[in-house]
Enzyme design. Structure first.
Site, PDB file in Angstrom:
ATOM      1  N   HIS A 215       6.865  -4.047  -8.471  1.00 18.23           N
ATOM      2  CA  HIS A 215       6.444  -2.656  -8.694  1.00 18.23           C
ATOM      3  C   HIS A 215       5.156  -2.316  -7.949  1.00 18.23           C
ATOM      4  O   HIS A 215       4.147  -1.994  -8.576  1.00 18.23           O
ATOM      5  CB  HIS A 215       6.216  -2.400 -10.189  1.00 18.23           C
ATOM      6  CG  HIS A 215       7.366  -2.762 -11.067  1.00 18.23           C
ATOM      7  ND1 HIS A 215       7.229  -3.084 -12.410  1.00 18.23           N
ATOM      8  CD2 HIS A 215       8.699  -2.843 -10.804  1.00 18.23           C
ATOM      9  CE1 HIS A 215       8.410  -3.350 -12.924  1.00 18.23           C
ATOM     10  NE2 HIS A 215       9.327  -3.227 -11.973  1.00 18.23           N
TER      11      HIS A 215
HETATM   12  C1  LIG Z   1      14.343  -6.716  -7.631  1.00 17.04           C
HETATM   13  C2  LIG Z   1      13.710  -5.437  -8.132  1.00 17.04           C
HETATM   14  C3  LIG Z   1      13.995  -4.988  -9.403  1.00 17.04           C
HETATM   15  C4  LIG Z   1      13.400  -3.816  -9.887  1.00 17.04           C
HETATM   16  N1  LIG Z   1      13.752  -3.358 -11.121  1.00 17.04           N
HETATM   17  C5  LIG Z   1      13.270  -2.173 -11.561  1.00 17.04           C
HETATM   18  C6  LIG Z   1      13.710  -1.627 -12.789  1.00 17.04           C
HETATM   19  O1  LIG Z   1      14.546  -2.220 -13.481  1.00 17.04           O
HETATM   20  N2  LIG Z   1      13.192  -0.444 -13.186  1.00 17.04           N
HETATM   21  C7  LIG Z   1      12.247   0.217 -12.446  1.00 17.04           C
HETATM   22  O2  LIG Z   1      11.760   1.247 -12.912  1.00 17.04           O
HETATM   23  N3  LIG Z   1      11.843  -0.265 -11.267  1.00 17.04           N
HETATM   24  C8  LIG Z   1      12.348  -1.428 -10.784  1.00 17.04           C
HETATM   25  N4  LIG Z   1      11.979  -1.879  -9.555  1.00 17.04           N
HETATM   26  C9  LIG Z   1      11.038  -1.080  -8.760  1.00 17.04           C
HETATM   27  C10 LIG Z   1      11.633   0.235  -8.248  1.00 17.04           C
HETATM   28  O3  LIG Z   1      12.918   0.049  -7.722  1.00 17.04           O
HETATM   29  C11 LIG Z   1      10.669   0.790  -7.206  1.00 17.04           C
HETATM   30  O4  LIG Z   1       9.415   0.973  -7.838  1.00 17.04           O
HETATM   31  C12 LIG Z   1      11.107   2.118  -6.603  1.00 17.04           C
HETATM   32  O5  LIG Z   1      12.375   2.047  -6.032  1.00 17.04           O
HETATM   33  C13 LIG Z   1      10.079   2.532  -5.555  1.00 17.04           C
HETATM   34  O6  LIG Z   1      10.429   3.797  -5.067  1.00 17.04           O
HETATM   35  P1  LIG Z   1       9.790   4.361  -3.744  1.00 17.04           P
HETATM   36  O7  LIG Z   1      10.340   5.697  -3.504  1.00 17.04           O
HETATM   37  O8  LIG Z   1       8.321   4.178  -3.821  1.00 17.04           O
HETATM   38  O9  LIG Z   1      10.256   3.346  -2.573  1.00 17.04           O
HETATM   39  P2  LIG Z   1      11.675   2.753  -2.212  1.00 17.04           P
HETATM   40  O10 LIG Z   1      12.668   2.990  -3.277  1.00 17.04           O
HETATM   41  O11 LIG Z   1      11.433   1.338  -1.798  1.00 17.04           O
HETATM   42  O12 LIG Z   1      12.132   3.605  -0.935  1.00 17.04           O
HETATM   43  C14 LIG Z   1      11.411   3.619   0.271  1.00 17.04           C
HETATM   44  C15 LIG Z   1      12.386   3.825   1.427  1.00 17.04           C
HETATM   45  O13 LIG Z   1      11.654   4.219   2.584  1.00 17.04           O
HETATM   46  C16 LIG Z   1      12.209   3.591   3.724  1.00 17.04           C
HETATM   47  N5  LIG Z   1      11.199   3.524   4.782  1.00 17.04           N
HETATM   48  C17 LIG Z   1      10.078   2.751   4.821  1.00 17.04           C
HETATM   49  N6  LIG Z   1       9.392   2.988   5.955  1.00 17.04           N
HETATM   50  C18 LIG Z   1      10.086   3.932   6.648  1.00 17.04           C
HETATM   51  C19 LIG Z   1       9.870   4.583   7.900  1.00 17.04           C
HETATM   52  N7  LIG Z   1       8.806   4.319   8.658  1.00 17.04           N
HETATM   53  N8  LIG Z   1      10.809   5.481   8.320  1.00 17.04           N
HETATM   54  C20 LIG Z   1      11.895   5.765   7.554  1.00 17.04           C
HETATM   55  N9  LIG Z   1      12.130   5.187   6.359  1.00 17.04           N
HETATM   56  C21 LIG Z   1      11.232   4.282   5.908  1.00 17.04           C
HETATM   57  C22 LIG Z   1      12.620   2.218   3.195  1.00 17.04           C
HETATM   58  O14 LIG Z   1      13.583   1.612   4.037  1.00 17.04           O
HETATM   59  C23 LIG Z   1      13.142   2.551   1.807  1.00 17.04           C
HETATM   60  O15 LIG Z   1      14.531   2.780   1.807  1.00 17.04           O
HETATM   61  C24 LIG Z   1      12.512  -3.077  -9.062  1.00 17.04           C
HETATM   62  C25 LIG Z   1      12.217  -3.542  -7.787  1.00 17.04           C
HETATM   63  C26 LIG Z   1      12.803  -4.709  -7.320  1.00 17.04           C
HETATM   64  C27 LIG Z   1      12.463  -5.204  -5.945  1.00 17.04           C
END
Ligand SMILES: Cc1cc2nc3c(=O)[nH]c(=O)nc-3n(C[C@H](O)[C@H](O)[C@H](O)COP(=O)(O)OP(=O)(O)OC[C@H]3O[C@@H](n4cnc5c(N)ncnc54)[C@H](O)[C@@H]3O)c2cc1C
Ligand code: SF4
Lengths: 85, 491
Positions: free
Chosen positions: B409
């Site tokens: 996270h």
């Molecule tokens: C194994 C695991 C289990 C988890 N379990 C839970 C859970 O049960 N419940 C929960 O609440 N949270 C959980 N989490 C955490 C949760 O999934 C994340 O906190 C959340 O998805 C983060 O969202 P975000 O939008 O910040 O980033 P992300 O969902 O990671 O999305 C970011 C996206 O941006 C893209 N990107 C990055 N750089 C660029 C660029 N330069 N150009 C274009 N695209 C780009 C990436 O490829 C990615 O697809 C878990 C995480 C993991 C790893």
């Protein structure tokens, strides 16, 4: 090395890839394993990677009650039957 | 060079990006989403851990922090982002955290303000409590221990529909039961006219005269793409958003860009039980124990197939082999710390370097948590407990380097703070000092939450989208999900 472990290692950035391949090679040999035993965290990384591949073998999994192919097949059937994405 | 135009360019299709894209598109805006990773096909999910780690995770699941101790930090990459590989656990932001944000960061976000956002997200993701039948025997071990010790615990709420408890949520759900944003919000966005470009690595946000004009990206085949858009929403995730802002020369004035990184560092222990557990049968993360939440740590389920268990089991050599021979009787549970340690992300040769050292207070939480974990398993009837410690180390005196940690996270590297001198983004998630650039991902979350963050990120993204449309958030039911269950299991 199993196909799955190959995919796993191939996806890692080169320093980790090279490091993990070396660790797996070492931990497989008695002298290498003895060397690794002196650095417990490194030894743990070697075992984690080695056994990730070893227990991925479908026959090994089935002997422990896990059948990945059956899980996937059930999932596909449900997706088809219920129009899931 | 290819050129495209949109009203809004959303960078990243994970938890935050997908939600913003769908809400904006359904609100009538022309939306373009650029995602660095691919669109993963569930038909190619094999339920085999090493292969899926290599294919669904960034850098083959080898992202790690530099520091004491090094921490493995898995991140998803592709349509759905990390929601594609997460465990599906859903918590709203705890009220005491919102109060702290108001006091410390000047954020006007209270429970009532966010309630319609959470309702919308929960409807869109079919969030419901896990049933005891689906939770499986691994959860039952922890539940029994908690019950005997009188510890507060319960079944988790998850975003799943028609889940059959196949135990591989973090390796790609083969039944498409887990309602990740790639099969919920992204199809809604495209149905409302949004365009999604995969394999698009956004290099820079184009700013002219202090206002966003679009972005430039490199496509998977090497071609360049320029998008003209007066509004850019950055949602690359906590590790990559500050790097894109840095490459674009944005958000650096306060000195916080890339800093303030919280991780919720975590670990897990195993126990050998008398009964068959078959930990991969059932929902891996289905029960929580929050008895010690006010002490800064919490327990949540963890489990998986033999290859996964073998990788995580904190043993080596003969002891590892013996324990794995008893895989069917192994139980596992996770420990997560609400951290006070803070790290920093910066780029070296274009790649993220993540610095994070565990502070003494968080170390104390791990020591206490591991002792409690042993107590839990023993109360549940364990024959042996395997704690994630270096050989010879004891929980009460463990040093950072004795701990085997992971983190799931990452939060806070473009933190929201009403004051431009203290935050990268403001209370409306706009980057301070630049017009037309907003952030909608984990990086804006200004502190550790103590609970899993996906719902918080999605609720903030919902609020941002409605703010950009100039409308109040309605908690009316979202459009029907991507599938309906014929067998009545769907919530
Ligand atoms: C194994 C695991 C289990 C988890 N379990 C839970 C859970 O049960 N419940 C929960 O609440 N949270 C959980 N989490 C955490 C949760 O999934 C994340 O906190 C959340 O998805 C983060 O969202 P975000 O939008 O910040 O980033 P992300 O969902 O990671 O999305 C970011 C996206 O941006 C893209 N990107 C990055 N750089 C660029 C660029 N330069 N150009 C274009 N695209 C780009 C990436 O490829 C990615 O697809 C878990 C995480 C993991 C790893
Ligand atoms: S337990 Fe299985 S069916 Fe349920 S969400 Fe996880 S992977 Fe999908």
């Amino acid at each position: 090395m199993s196909d799955g472990l190959d995919t796993f290692l191939a996806a890692a950035p080169w320093p980790q890839r090279a490091g993990l391949r070396l660790l797996v090679a070492l931990v497989r040999r008695p002298r290498g394993a003895a060397l690794l035993a002196r650095a417990p965290l490194v030894e743990q990384a070697a075992w984690s990677t080695l056994t990730l591949g070893r227990y991925d073998d479908p026959a090994v999994g089935r002997a422990l009650g896990w059948d990945a192919a059956a899980v996937v097949e059930r999932g596909r059937a449900l997706r088809r039957a219920e129009g899931r994405p | 060079m290819d050129r495209l135009e949109a009203d809004f360019c959303v960078v990243g299709a994970g938890a935050g990006g997908a939600v913003v894209a769908a809400e904006l598109a359904e609100g009538g805006a022309r939306v373009l989403v650029l995602e660095q990773g691919p669109q993963h096909d569930p038909d190619s999910f094999t339920a085999r851990p090493p292969e899926m780690l290599g294919r669904l995770y960034r850098d083959g699941c080898q992202t790690a922090t530099v520091g004491s101790p090094p921490i493995l930090l898995p991140l998803g990459r592709g349509v759905g982002g990390t929601t594609l590989v997460n465990s599906g656990t859903c918590f709203r932001t705890p009220p005491h955290v919102l109060e702290r944000w108001a006091e410390e960061f000047g954020l006007e976000l209270d429970e009532a303000t966010l309630a319609p956002c959470f309702e919308r997200v929960e409807q869109a993701l079919s969030v419901a409590e896990v049933t005891p039948e689906l939770a499986g025997a691994n959860a039952e071990v922890a539940r029994r221990g908690a019950e005997r010790l009188g510890w507060s615990h319960g079944y988790l709420r998850r975003n799943a529909r028609g889940c059959v408890g196949s135990g591989v949520c973090v390796f790609g759900c083969p039944t498409s039961a887990k309602q990740h944003t790639g099969i919920t919000y992204i199809p809604r966005a495209t149905a409302a006219g949004a365009q999604i470009v995969t394999g698009a690595d956004v290099q820079q946000i184009i700013v002219e005269g202090g206002r966003a004009r679009g972005v430039s990206a490199r496509l998977a085949d090497g071609r360049r793409l320029e998008v003209r858009a007066p509004e850019v929403v950055v949602a690359c995730g906590t590790i990559h958003t500050p790097l894109l802002l840095e490459r674009s020369g944005l958000g650096g004035a306060c000195g916080q860009r890339g800093g303030n990184l919280a991780l919720h560092p975590a670990t897990s222990a195993f126990a050998l039980m008398d009964e068959d557990v078959d930990m991969a049968r059932g929902v891996p993360q289905s029960v929580y124990i929050d008895e010690f939440a006010s002490d800064g740590f919490m327990f949540e389920g963890a489990a998986g197939p033999p290859a996964y268990a073998a990788m995580v089991l904190p043993l080596t050599g003969e002891r590892h082999t013996r324990a794995m021979a008893d895989y069917r009787r192994l139980a596992q549970f996770g420990l997560m710390v609400s951290d006070e340690s803070r790290g920093r992300v910066h780029a070296v040769a274009g790649r993220a370097v993540i610095r994070y050292d565990l502070c003494d207070r968080d170390l104390a939480k791990f020591r206490a948590g591991l002792l409690r974990m042993r107590e839990l398993f023993l109360a549940a009837g364990a024959r042996e407990v395997y704690l994630p410690l270096a050989p010879g180390a004891r929980p009460e005196s463990a040093r950072p380097r004795d701990l085997k940690l992971m983190a799931f996270h990452p939060l806070g590297t473009a933190r929201a703070d009403a004051r431009a001198t203290h935050g990268v983004t403001d209370g409306d998630l706009a980057v301070h000092g630049t017009l037309g650039v907003h952030v909608a991902d984990g990086s804006v979350v200004p502190s550790a939450l103590g609970v899993n963050p996906q719902l918080t990120i999605m609720a903030l993204a919902t609020r941002l989208a409605f703010g950009l449309l100039g409308r109040a958030v309605s908690s009316a039911p979202a459009p029907a999900g991507a599938h309906t269950s014929a067998n009545g299991r769907a919530s």
